[in-house]
Design an enzyme around this catalytic site. Structure first.
Site, PDB file in Angstrom:
ATOM      1  CG  PHE A   1      19.221   1.632  46.187  1.00 13.14           C
ATOM      2  CD1 PHE A   1      20.212   1.768  47.146  1.00 13.14           C
ATOM      3  CD2 PHE A   1      18.448   2.747  45.870  1.00 13.14           C
ATOM      4  CE1 PHE A   1      20.432   2.985  47.786  1.00 13.14           C
ATOM      5  CE2 PHE A   1      18.664   3.964  46.506  1.00 13.14           C
ATOM      6  CZ  PHE A   1      19.657   4.080  47.466  1.00 13.14           C
TER       7      PHE A   1
ATOM      8  CD  GLU B   1      26.467  -2.614  43.666  1.00 12.41           C
ATOM      9  OE1 GLU B   1      25.306  -2.167  43.659  1.00 12.41           O
ATOM     10  OE2 GLU B   1      27.429  -1.988  44.155  1.00 12.41           O
TER      11      GLU B   1
ATOM     12  CB  VAL C   1      18.796   5.904  39.438  1.00 13.75           C
ATOM     13  CG1 VAL C   1      19.644   7.012  40.073  1.00 13.75           C
ATOM     14  CG2 VAL C   1      19.624   4.636  39.244  1.00 13.75           C
ATOM     15  CB  ILE C   2      14.604   8.231  42.941  1.00 12.34           C
ATOM     16  CG1 ILE C   2      13.724   7.063  42.465  1.00 12.34           C
ATOM     17  CG2 ILE C   2      13.738   9.476  43.200  1.00 12.34           C
ATOM     18  CD1 ILE C   2      12.711   6.588  43.484  1.00 12.34           C
TER      19      ILE C   2
ATOM     20  CB  THR D   1      24.452  14.467  46.956  1.00 14.62           C
ATOM     21  OG1 THR D   1      24.191  13.064  46.746  1.00 14.62           O
ATOM     22  CG2 THR D   1      24.255  14.806  48.409  1.00 14.62           C
TER      23      THR D   1
ATOM     24  CG  HIS E   1      25.384   8.618  45.476  1.00 20.24           C
ATOM     25  ND1 HIS E   1      26.687   8.169  45.535  1.00 20.24           N
ATOM     26  CD2 HIS E   1      24.605   7.517  45.603  1.00 20.24           C
ATOM     27  CE1 HIS E   1      26.687   6.860  45.712  1.00 20.24           C
ATOM     28  NE2 HIS E   1      25.443   6.430  45.744  1.00 20.24           N
TER      29      HIS E   1
ATOM     30  CG  PHE F   1      19.252   0.813  30.258  1.00 16.86           C
ATOM     31  CD1 PHE F   1      20.247   0.601  31.192  1.00 16.86           C
ATOM     32  CD2 PHE F   1      18.638   2.056  30.228  1.00 16.86           C
ATOM     33  CE1 PHE F   1      20.637   1.599  32.078  1.00 16.86           C
ATOM     34  CE2 PHE F   1      19.013   3.066  31.111  1.00 16.86           C
ATOM     35  CZ  PHE F   1      20.015   2.835  32.039  1.00 16.86           C
TER      36      PHE F   1
ATOM     37  NE  ARG G   1       8.745   7.889  33.280  1.00 11.95           N
ATOM     38  CZ  ARG G   1       7.920   8.867  33.675  1.00 11.95           C
ATOM     39  NH1 ARG G   1       7.274   8.765  34.832  1.00 11.95           N
ATOM     40  NH2 ARG G   1       7.712   9.916  32.917  1.00 11.95           N
TER      41      ARG G   1
HETATM   42  N1  INI Z   1      21.217   2.564  43.657  1.00 10.40           N
HETATM   43  C1  INI Z   1      20.096   2.527  42.927  1.00 10.40           C
HETATM   44  O1  INI Z   1      19.778   1.488  42.315  1.00 10.40           O
HETATM   45  N2  INI Z   1      19.299   3.616  42.842  1.00 10.40           N
HETATM   46  C2  INI Z   1      19.599   4.795  43.485  1.00 10.40           C
HETATM   47  O2  INI Z   1      18.816   5.763  43.378  1.00 10.40           O
HETATM   48  C3  INI Z   1      20.781   4.860  44.242  1.00 10.40           C
HETATM   49  N3  INI Z   1      21.157   6.076  44.903  1.00 10.40           N
HETATM   50  O3  INI Z   1      20.638   7.160  44.545  1.00 10.40           O
HETATM   51  O4  INI Z   1      21.985   6.092  45.808  1.00 10.40           O
HETATM   52  C4  INI Z   1      21.599   3.683  44.327  1.00 10.40           C
HETATM   53  N4  INI Z   1      22.724   3.674  45.063  1.00 10.40           N
HETATM   54  C5  INI Z   1      23.393   2.461  45.446  1.00 10.40           C
HETATM   55  C6  INI Z   1      24.384   1.973  44.393  1.00 10.40           C
HETATM   56  O5  INI Z   1      23.686   1.393  43.291  1.00 10.40           O
HETATM   57  C7  INI Z   1      25.328   0.910  44.952  1.00 10.40           C
HETATM   58  O6  INI Z   1      24.603  -0.219  45.365  1.00 10.40           O
HETATM   59  C8  INI Z   1      26.169   1.418  46.117  1.00 10.40           C
HETATM   60  O7  INI Z   1      26.818   2.631  45.784  1.00 10.40           O
HETATM   61  C9  INI Z   1      27.260   0.365  46.529  1.00 10.40           C
HETATM   62  O8  INI Z   1      28.132   0.071  45.441  1.00 10.40           O
END
Ligand code: INI
Length: 162
Positions: free
Chosen positions: A23, A59, A82-83, A87, A89, A114, A128
């Protein structure tokens, strides 16, 4: 006599697993190359590095734990990005990743570095991941090396006093 433990930055013969999230791969691939480059420049060979891709930062801990259970690694470097979204999420993903990775490190006694960026914007993430604010993947790799050396010294201390 005073005892002082301070880990150096020599990779030695330690074996490193890098777990990287797909992701935001546009960003995480730069964290990965920063981590690999840091490991290589500090003495690790390609054979000492194992790379594992997972779907997202959520994961990371599952794969890191499975890698630790193989007992084939001295440290695990976790990389993600993670951006902030529209929402909440992203908050759940970032919070769960941080909590589960810190818990895993403490419980397993294996260093888990980390290297998960948590930013408000893509621009901050890019800064970064190898541009003006350094490379957090490289920083995480150096932390992993240092912690393997700190733990090796603590274990040697325990042996020498029993
Ligand atoms: N995963 C990320 O690594 N970064 C994100 O910004 C992100 N957002 O914002 O949704 C993200 N979502 C996916 C998550 O890590 C899982 O792969 C998914 O929910 C399935 O379990």
């Amino acid at each position: 006599m005073e005892k002082r433990i301070c880990g150096d930055l020599a990779a030695g013969t330690s074996r490193f697993a890098i777990v990287v999230s797909r992701f935001n791969e546009f960003v995480t691939r730069h964290l990965l190359s920063g981590a690999r480059d840091a490991l290589r420049r500090h003495g690790a060979s390609e054979a000492q590095i194992t790379e594992v891709w997972v779907p997202g930062s959520w994961e990371l801990a599952t794969a890191a734990r499975a890698l630790i259970e193989t007992k084939q690694f001295d440290a695990v470097i976790c990389l993600g990005c993670v951006i902030r979204g529209q929402t909440s999420h992203h908050e759940h993903v970032a919070g769960q990743a941080a909590r589960s990775l810190s818990q895993l490190a403490v419980e397993s006694r294996v260093p888990v570095a980390f290297g998960v960026l948590t930013t408000d914007t893509l621009e901050q993430a890019i800064e970064r991941a190898g541009s003006k604010a350094g490379n957090k993947g490289a920083d995480a790799a150096l932390t992993a090396i240092e912690m393997t050396n700190v733990l090796a010294q603590i274990r040697a201390l325990a042996k020498s006093t029993t």
